[in-house]
Design an enzyme around this catalytic site. Structure first.
Site, short mmCIF file in Angstrom:
data_model
loop_
_atom_site.label_atom_id
_atom_site.label_comp_id
_atom_site.label_asym_id
_atom_site.label_seq_id
_atom_site.Cartn_x
_atom_site.Cartn_y
_atom_site.Cartn_z
N HIS A 26 0.82 -1.21 0.00
CA HIS A 26 0.00 0.00 0.00
C HIS A 26 0.86 1.26 0.00
O HIS A 26 0.43 2.32 -0.45
CB HIS A 26 -0.91 0.04 1.23
N HIS A 46 5.81 6.94 6.27
CA HIS A 46 5.47 6.38 4.97
C HIS A 46 4.93 7.49 4.07
O HIS A 46 4.75 8.63 4.53
CB HIS A 46 4.44 5.25 5.13
N HIS A 64 2.48 9.03 0.63
CA HIS A 64 1.27 8.97 -0.19
C HIS A 64 1.47 9.82 -1.44
O HIS A 64 2.00 10.94 -1.36
CB HIS A 64 0.05 9.51 0.56
N THR A 99 -5.79 6.49 8.01
CA THR A 99 -6.39 6.69 6.68
C THR A 99 -6.40 5.40 5.87
O THR A 99 -6.72 5.42 4.68
CB THR A 99 -5.64 7.78 5.89
N THR A 100 -6.06 4.29 6.51
CA THR A 100 -6.14 2.97 5.87
C THR A 100 -6.93 2.05 6.80
O THR A 100 -7.01 2.30 8.01
CB THR A 100 -4.73 2.39 5.66
ZN LIG Z 1 -0.50 7.61 5.76
#
Ligand SMILES: [Zn+2]
Length: 258
Positions: A92, A117, A119, A204-205
């Protein structure tokens, strides 16, 4: 542990340690999810009972920052340190390990960096506009509370920390790999202006766990066109649509000041 704390820890385990996610199906018993189609964001809440909050939650992330309904100066005291690069692709996103890299202090509470991480594009929007890349720095306090600091990037001069990481970005889902000679200082991904937006939201996941404290840095830093393109090529589109504010307090930094 109170139920809410268990939920937070479970959510953190997913983002921190989920090894091989959607690419190969249902690794580890967690259902596949993605950013489009039948297992995309509009359906996350239906994919598994554990993901129900993605559909029913009233404090979800990300949001549009133009909806700010309060103004205030919030000081986030960040104390990051250089650590050897440990990086993985969980199917992801690409994330690097934050253990040993310090953390931040929020309202007198210490939060340790767990992982950071990326996005593409940035998950937050400002009046509907998304920057091309952002980094989420996920922190945890001793009691299991989560605070995420968001730094975003716009096209310009290259970022040195991204440059150091670039040759080691895993193109496909992979276990964590450590590069002892590649030192990264997370603070090199932050702008000098540390003014932030602040609100309470969620992961947000999936499982979209709530009670996450969000700090979103107002000022973007820069990454080169090539750096942004490389991250976009590896990550694909991995931004959840913005969610309703539902009357939550969203504090914006004062205009112009820092
Ligand atoms: Zn994130």
């Amino acid at each position: 542990l109170p139920h809410a704390a268990v939920g937070l820890l479970a959510g953190l385990a997913v983002i921190a340690f989920e090894p091989l996610a959607c690419a190969a199906g249902t690794a580890g018993g967690s259902p596949a999810w993605s950013y489009g189609g039948p297992d995309g964001p509009a359906h996350w809440g239906e994919l598994d009972p554990a993901f129900a909050t993605c559909a029913t939650g009233r404090m979800q992330s990300p949001i549009d920052l133009a909806a700010a309904n309060a103004e205030g100066t919030i000081v986030v005291s960040v104390h990051y340190r250089r650590v050897p690069l440990t990086i993985l692709n969980n199917g992801h996103t690409v994330q690097f390990d934050g253990s040993g890299a310090g953390g931040l202090v929020s309202r007198g509470t210490d939060f340790d960096l767990v992982q950071a991480h990326f996005h593409t594009p940035a998950e937050y929007s400002i009046a509907g506009i998304r920057r091309p890349l952002d980094a989420h720095f996920v922190h945890r306090s001793a009691d299991g509370s989560l605070t995420v600091l968001v730094a975003s990037f716009v096209e310009g001069p290259p970022n040195p920390v991204l440059a150091a990481m670039m040759p080691y970005l895993p193109d496909v889902p992979s276990d964590a790999k450590t590069y002892p000679d590649i030192m990264v200082d997370p603070s090199g991904l932050l702008p000098a202006d540390r003014a932030v937006y602040r609100y309470m939201g969620s992961l947000t996941t999936p499982p979209c766990t709530e009670s996450v404290n969000w700090y979103v840095l107002r000022t973007a830093t820069t990454a080169s066109k090539e750096q942004i393109a490389r991250f976009a090529a590896v990550l694909g589109m991995n931004a959840r649509p913005v969610q309703p504010l539902n009357g939550r307090l969203l504090v914006a930094p004062p205009e112009g000041g820092s």
